[in-house]
Enzyme design. Sequence first.
Site, PDB file in Angstrom:
ATOM      1  CE  LYS A  14     -88.231  70.245  10.962  1.00  0.00           C
ATOM      2  NZ  LYS A  14     -88.975  69.611   9.862  1.00  0.00           N
ATOM      3  NE  ARG A  38     -80.568  67.653   8.920  1.00  0.00           N
ATOM      4  CZ  ARG A  38     -81.655  68.006   8.250  1.00  0.00           C
ATOM      5  NH1 ARG A  38     -82.588  67.106   8.022  1.00  0.00           N
ATOM      6  NH2 ARG A  38     -81.815  69.233   7.809  1.00  0.00           N
ATOM      7  NE  ARG A  76     -91.147  73.823  -1.380  1.00  0.00           N
ATOM      8  CZ  ARG A  76     -90.053  73.607  -0.658  1.00  0.00           C
ATOM      9  NH1 ARG A  76     -89.703  74.475   0.267  1.00  0.00           N
ATOM     10  NH2 ARG A  76     -89.330  72.525  -0.848  1.00  0.00           N
TER      11      ARG A  76
END
Length: 208
Positions: free
Chosen positions: A15, A86, A120
Amino acid sequence: MSHRVLLLGAPGAGKGTQSTKLAEEYGIEHVTTGDALRARKDMETEYGTPREYMEAGDLVPDPVVNEIVEAALADADGFVLDGYPRNLDQAEYLSEITDLDAVIFLDVDEEVLVDRLTGRRVCEDCGANYHVEFAPPEEPGVCDECGGDLHQRDDDTEETARERLSVYRENTEPVIEHFRETGDLVEIDGEAAPDEVFDRIRNVLDEE
């Protein structure tokens, strides 16, 4: 024409990457809940200011978040909204305060999401981000920018990644169903290469 876009997807779906590209391509604002709260942390609401909750280490309650997001969207001449709503209550609130041009869901398999989240690496010195598979440094474990050591953050471990995805499913999947039922949801395969995903999103917006 200014676009009003909502981008939905699990943590690791891309996103943030796609929102940044959309903001640049269409000259619209990339609105995230976190940025909106930080930019308006002293904004008075019926339930106090965001700063009061943030400094106490508490979650900012929905009514405060809702007002902050509404103010951020009102200030924007076109936007791509990332990280809100959310939950179902926030989705219904959003439907009341703005007319969206597109609601796009980046669909990615859970195992792919876990690989993305756990891959990551962050530089301890300058904060630069890398990914062991998708954006590796030239030398493993060493930052290209400053030569600092790269490390995996605590919230990028597999256990934490799966917990984040579990919370996401519980809270945010009803949001996806909400927009699916309203007929607004467009589902896009988020497992494709980032440029390919962007092209598909752009095709959706250009048809609006």
